[in-house]
Design a protein around this motif. Structure first.
Motif, PDB file in Angstrom:
ATOM      1  N   SER A 200       0.808  -1.079   0.273  1.00 10.79           N
ATOM      2  CA  SER A 200      -0.051  -0.029   0.083  1.00 10.79           C
ATOM      3  C   SER A 200       0.785   1.208  -0.008  1.00 10.79           C
ATOM      4  CB  SER A 200      -0.944  -0.097   1.290  1.00 10.79           C
ATOM      5  OG  SER A 200      -0.006   0.090   2.568  1.00 10.79           O
ATOM      6  N   GLY A 201       1.970   1.148   0.590  1.00  7.30           N
ATOM      7  CA  GLY A 201       2.829   2.667   0.672  1.00  7.30           C
ATOM      8  C   GLY A 201       3.415   2.838  -0.762  1.00  7.30           C
ATOM      9  N   ASN A 202       3.358   2.046  -1.832  1.00  8.32           N
ATOM     10  CA  ASN A 202       3.447   2.471  -3.120  1.00  8.32           C
ATOM     11  C   ASN A 202       2.544   3.593  -3.741  1.00  8.32           C
ATOM     12  OD1 ASN A 202       5.929   0.888  -3.893  1.00  8.32           O
ATOM     13  ND2 ASN A 202       4.423  -0.610  -2.989  1.00  8.32           N
ATOM     14  N   ARG A 253      13.169   8.495   6.120  1.00  8.50           N
ATOM     15  CA  ARG A 253      12.383   7.542   5.214  1.00  8.50           C
ATOM     16  C   ARG A 253      13.120   6.689   4.312  1.00  8.50           C
ATOM     17  NH1 ARG A 253       9.974  11.910   0.568  1.00  8.50           N
ATOM     18  NH2 ARG A 253      12.005  12.586  -0.239  1.00  8.50           N
ATOM     19  N   ILE A 254      12.556   5.710   3.852  1.00 13.28           N
ATOM     20  CA  ILE A 254      13.160   4.761   2.858  1.00 13.28           C
ATOM     21  C   ILE A 254      12.206   4.565   1.442  1.00 13.28           C
ATOM     22  CG2 ILE A 254      13.583   2.263   2.309  1.00 13.28           C
ATOM     23  CD1 ILE A 254      14.652   2.063   5.367  1.00 13.28           C
ATOM     24  N   MET A 255      12.880   5.073   0.450  1.00  9.75           N
ATOM     25  CA  MET A 255      12.040   4.905  -0.746  1.00  9.75           C
ATOM     26  C   MET A 255      12.570   3.857  -1.838  1.00  9.75           C
ATOM     27  SD  MET A 255      10.321   8.008  -0.823  1.00  9.75           S
ATOM     28  CE  MET A 255      10.356   8.842  -2.447  1.00  9.75           C
ATOM     29  N   PRO A 256      11.850   3.151  -2.737  1.00  8.77           N
ATOM     30  CA  PRO A 256      12.612   2.372  -3.567  1.00  8.77           C
ATOM     31  C   PRO A 256      12.978   3.017  -4.896  1.00  8.77           C
ATOM     32  CG  PRO A 256      10.161   2.719  -4.038  1.00  8.77           C
ATOM     33  CD  PRO A 256      10.289   3.499  -2.753  1.00  8.77           C
ATOM     34  N   ILE A 262      14.944  -6.746 -10.113  1.00 10.73           N
ATOM     35  CA  ILE A 262      14.324  -7.154  -8.670  1.00 10.73           C
ATOM     36  C   ILE A 262      13.058  -6.496  -8.402  1.00 10.73           C
ATOM     37  CG2 ILE A 262      15.199  -7.040  -6.261  1.00 10.73           C
ATOM     38  CD1 ILE A 262      17.838  -7.170  -7.249  1.00 10.73           C
ATOM     39  N   ASN A 263      13.022  -5.424  -8.125  1.00  5.58           N
ATOM     40  CA  ASN A 263      11.746  -4.834  -7.489  1.00  5.58           C
ATOM     41  C   ASN A 263      11.017  -3.733  -8.457  1.00  5.58           C
ATOM     42  OD1 ASN A 263      14.120  -3.216  -7.007  1.00  5.58           O
ATOM     43  ND2 ASN A 263      12.636  -1.830  -5.863  1.00  5.58           N
ATOM     44  N   GLU A 264      11.501  -3.736  -9.661  1.00  9.26           N
ATOM     45  CA  GLU A 264      10.940  -2.630 -10.587  1.00  9.26           C
ATOM     46  C   GLU A 264      10.839  -1.339 -10.182  1.00  9.26           C
ATOM     47  OE1 GLU A 264       7.769  -4.994 -13.379  1.00  9.26           O
ATOM     48  OE2 GLU A 264       7.442  -5.500 -11.193  1.00  9.26           O
ATOM     49  N   GLU A 265       9.933  -0.851  -9.566  1.00  6.37           N
ATOM     50  CA  GLU A 265       9.964   0.504  -8.926  1.00  6.37           C
ATOM     51  C   GLU A 265       8.974   0.501  -7.517  1.00  6.37           C
ATOM     52  OE1 GLU A 265       7.352   3.916 -10.510  1.00  6.37           O
ATOM     53  OE2 GLU A 265       8.512   2.695 -12.311  1.00  6.37           O
ATOM     54  N   TRP A 266       8.758  -0.744  -7.246  1.00  9.58           N
ATOM     55  CA  TRP A 266       7.793  -1.041  -6.044  1.00  9.58           C
ATOM     56  C   TRP A 266       8.402  -1.359  -4.677  1.00  9.58           C
ATOM     57  CZ3 TRP A 266       4.533   1.539  -8.596  1.00  9.58           C
ATOM     58  CH2 TRP A 266       3.868   1.015  -9.653  1.00  9.58           C
ATOM     59  N   LEU A 267       8.065  -1.193  -3.580  1.00 15.24           N
ATOM     60  CA  LEU A 267       8.482  -1.586  -2.409  1.00 15.24           C
ATOM     61  C   LEU A 267       7.481  -1.899  -1.349  1.00 15.24           C
ATOM     62  CD1 LEU A 267      11.472  -1.942  -1.202  1.00 15.24           C
ATOM     63  CD2 LEU A 267      11.158   0.251  -0.055  1.00 15.24           C
ATOM     64  N   SER A 268       7.705  -3.178  -0.803  1.00 12.88           N
ATOM     65  CA  SER A 268       6.951  -3.491   0.420  1.00 12.88           C
ATOM     66  C   SER A 268       6.834  -2.539   1.602  1.00 12.88           C
ATOM     67  CB  SER A 268       7.019  -5.011   0.691  1.00 12.88           C
ATOM     68  OG  SER A 268       8.484  -5.089   1.853  1.00 12.88           O
ATOM     69  N   ASP A 269       5.636  -2.658   2.247  1.00 15.85           N
ATOM     70  CA  ASP A 269       5.349  -1.756   3.425  1.00 15.85           C
ATOM     71  C   ASP A 269       6.215  -2.078   4.406  1.00 15.85           C
ATOM     72  OD1 ASP A 269       3.453  -0.473   1.915  1.00 15.85           O
ATOM     73  OD2 ASP A 269       1.698  -1.696   3.179  1.00 15.85           O
TER      74      ASP A 269
END
Length: 520
Positions: A200-202, A253-256, A262-269
């Motif tokens: 959801s954070g994306n 904060r941490i951003m993708p 690997i993660n394209e441009e997404w990141l898990s919450d």
């Protein structure tokens, strides 16, 4: 018939695939096209109209994100259609669009957390008018409660629907939608529910204005105050590319970061918001176990405890590597403990038996995370990728949606955000004819084991059965390596590569923890 199409953009003639949108074609020619609703990883909505361009001969400006190049007609003389991305005509069209977008926008930039990295700010400066002609009151929209992670100020929303499309298409949970129409249109969560997606954070990154921002980060810093450092995520075994933003000595904060492999441009919450733990309830001092309880100690006392433990006979000492151990640390530690004659070393969870046969291909993810996009049948054994590798689960969903990937699961049934065939809960399902049949019809079958299948008492037999199945069904071939293990700890594979497993006659994790040894 050629799959290429000629088009003239601002006097420059280029050839692009017919599947390109007009926006992609213009950018291929070097033109800059503003946009709010368009995103290359989401479906086309075409509702912000900021990407208007002039098509010579067309009666009105064209929304370049929604116009496919292959559907365009050439000029009457057969020459390539002429597109203009600059000039008075385009400028007036974009001015009008921006004016409408700002009719109800609150313009509270000084107190908005999106300030400094807001697409609306940037494009208003570049494409907006110098003043407003509207004097009517602006509308107000009630804020929505989307949970503890996403902060909402919906009066700022410009209805680009990026968040709606993301949670439905990538997240796989339709929890955000648009209700009403016209001036009453607003984005909301269905039945006022919190977001439950592990991604959801994306939507914070996707939102081009300040309607959806990070709740834990709110009012902590401005973007230009932050020191940005590229890094690697260690909250799961994927190793997603991230950017750590710090102010002073504190992580804000941490951003993708974009990494197609690997993660394209997404990141898990979990990865995005884990920085909270760096300042709260963090272990910042050593602890020594006294009378069965951990007590705070100085570094001198801690080293004395280590010295006392290492002075005991080697067979009474066990070393268990943590999930976050680095490769260099694992190698240095292993060399030290082997020099002391200690053979009870392990880096695997209790009960796991993989990684001791010397074959690296038996414990790594051979087809790679991006390799699932080449597969046409995926068998998951004892793994829940939605919780163990959330971003990879989104890639599986993408392949299932757009490439007709077939998925089957052996293990506990769960909502994985895509359809799958449940072949059973027991390891015996690996030997069923139904399982082999599912894989044999595929050109590039893929088998992925999770640690849930390998920490069982019969984990070594499960691994052997899966390898046998992979060889029999074509998952392992000259041009395709479709067998792999999905770990859930960042340091596991690196430690296994250094040989951090029991030495000759040594005990594994279960024996170390349950054998009354001095554990380090």
């Amino acid at each position: 018939m050629s799959d290429l199409f000629k088009i003239n953009v601002d006097g420059k003639e280029i050839e692009v695939p017919k599947s390109y949108t007009l926006m992609q074609a213009c950018e291929e020619a070097g033109a800059e096209i503003p946009r709010f609703c368009y995103h290359e990883r989401l479906s086309v909505a075409g509702n912000c109209r900021m990407c208007l361009v002039e098509w010579e001969g067309a009666p009105k400006p064209i929304a370049s994100c929604a116009q496919t190049v292959g559907d365009m007609r050439p000029n009457r003389d057969g020459s390539a259609p002429n597109i203009r991305t600059k000039g008075p005509y385009v400028e007036k069209a974009r001015n009008g669009v921006m004016e409408f977008l700002l009719i109800n926008h609150p313009l509270d930039c000084p107190i908005c957390d999106q300030g400094g990295e807001c697409d609306l700010q940037d494009q208003a400066v570049a494409y907006g008018r110098s003043g407003s002609r509207y004097e009517e009151n602006k509308r107000a929209v009630e804020d929505k409660n989307m949970g503890p992670l996403v902060k909402t100020i919906m009066t700022r929303c410009i209805q680009c629907t990026r968040c709606v499309r993301f949670v439905a298409e990538v997240g796989g949970v339709e929890e955000i939608g648009m209700i009403s129409r016209g001036e009453s249109a607003e984005i909301t969560t269905y039945l006022e529910k919190n977001l439950t997606s592990e991604l959801s954070g994306n939507v914070i990154d996707l939102c081009p204005v300040g309607a959806l921002t990070s709740k834990p980060y709110a009012f902590n810093a401005r973007p230009w105050e932050l020191r940005k450092t590229s890094s690697i995520d260690v909250m799961d075994a994927m190793g997603a590319s991230i950017r750590v933003d710090a102010k002073g000595d504190g992580v804000m904060r941490i951003m993708p970061e974009v990494n197609e492999d690997i993660n394209e441009e997404w990141l898990s919450d979990k990865s995005r918001f884990v920085w909270d733990g760096l300042a709260r309830q963090r272990l910042d001092k050593p602890y020594v176990r006294v009378d069965g309880r951990l007590k705070p100690a100085s570094w001198g006392e801690a080293f004395e405890a280590v010295k006392a433990a290492l002075s005991k006979p080697a067979e009474k000492i066990g070393v268990v590597a943590g999930d976050l151990i680095e490769v260099e640390q694992a190698k240095a530690a292993l060399d030290l403990f082997r020099s002391l004659g200690i053979q009870n070393t392990d880096c695997r969870p209790a009960g796991a038996k993989y990684g001791t046969d010397g074959v690296r291909e038996h414990y790594i993810l051979n087809p790679t995370l991006a390799g699932v996009e080449e597969a046409d049948a995926l068998l998951l054994v004892g793994v829940n990728p939605r919780t163990e590798a959330a971003v990879w689960n989104a890639r599986i969903r993408k392949t299932w949606l757009w490439a007709d990937l077939k998925v089957a699961l052996i293990g506990d049934a769960a909502d994985l955000t895509y359809d799958y065939t449940h072949l059973g809960n027991s390891a015996d399902a690996l030997n069923k004819a139904e399982t082999a049949e599912f894989l044999k019809g595929a050109k590039r079958p893929m088998i992925v084991l999770g640690e849930g299948a390998l920490v069982r008492d019969d984990g070594d037999a499960v691994l052997a059965a899966a390898i046998k199945l992979a060889n029999e069904t074509g998952a392992v071939a000259d041009d395709w390596a479709g067998f792999g293990v999905l770990h859930n700890a960042a340091g596991r594979v690196g430690a296994l590569d250094t040989g951090f497993v029991p030495g000759e006659g040594g005990e594994a994790t279960a024996g170390i923890l349950g054998g009354g040894m001095e554990t380090i």
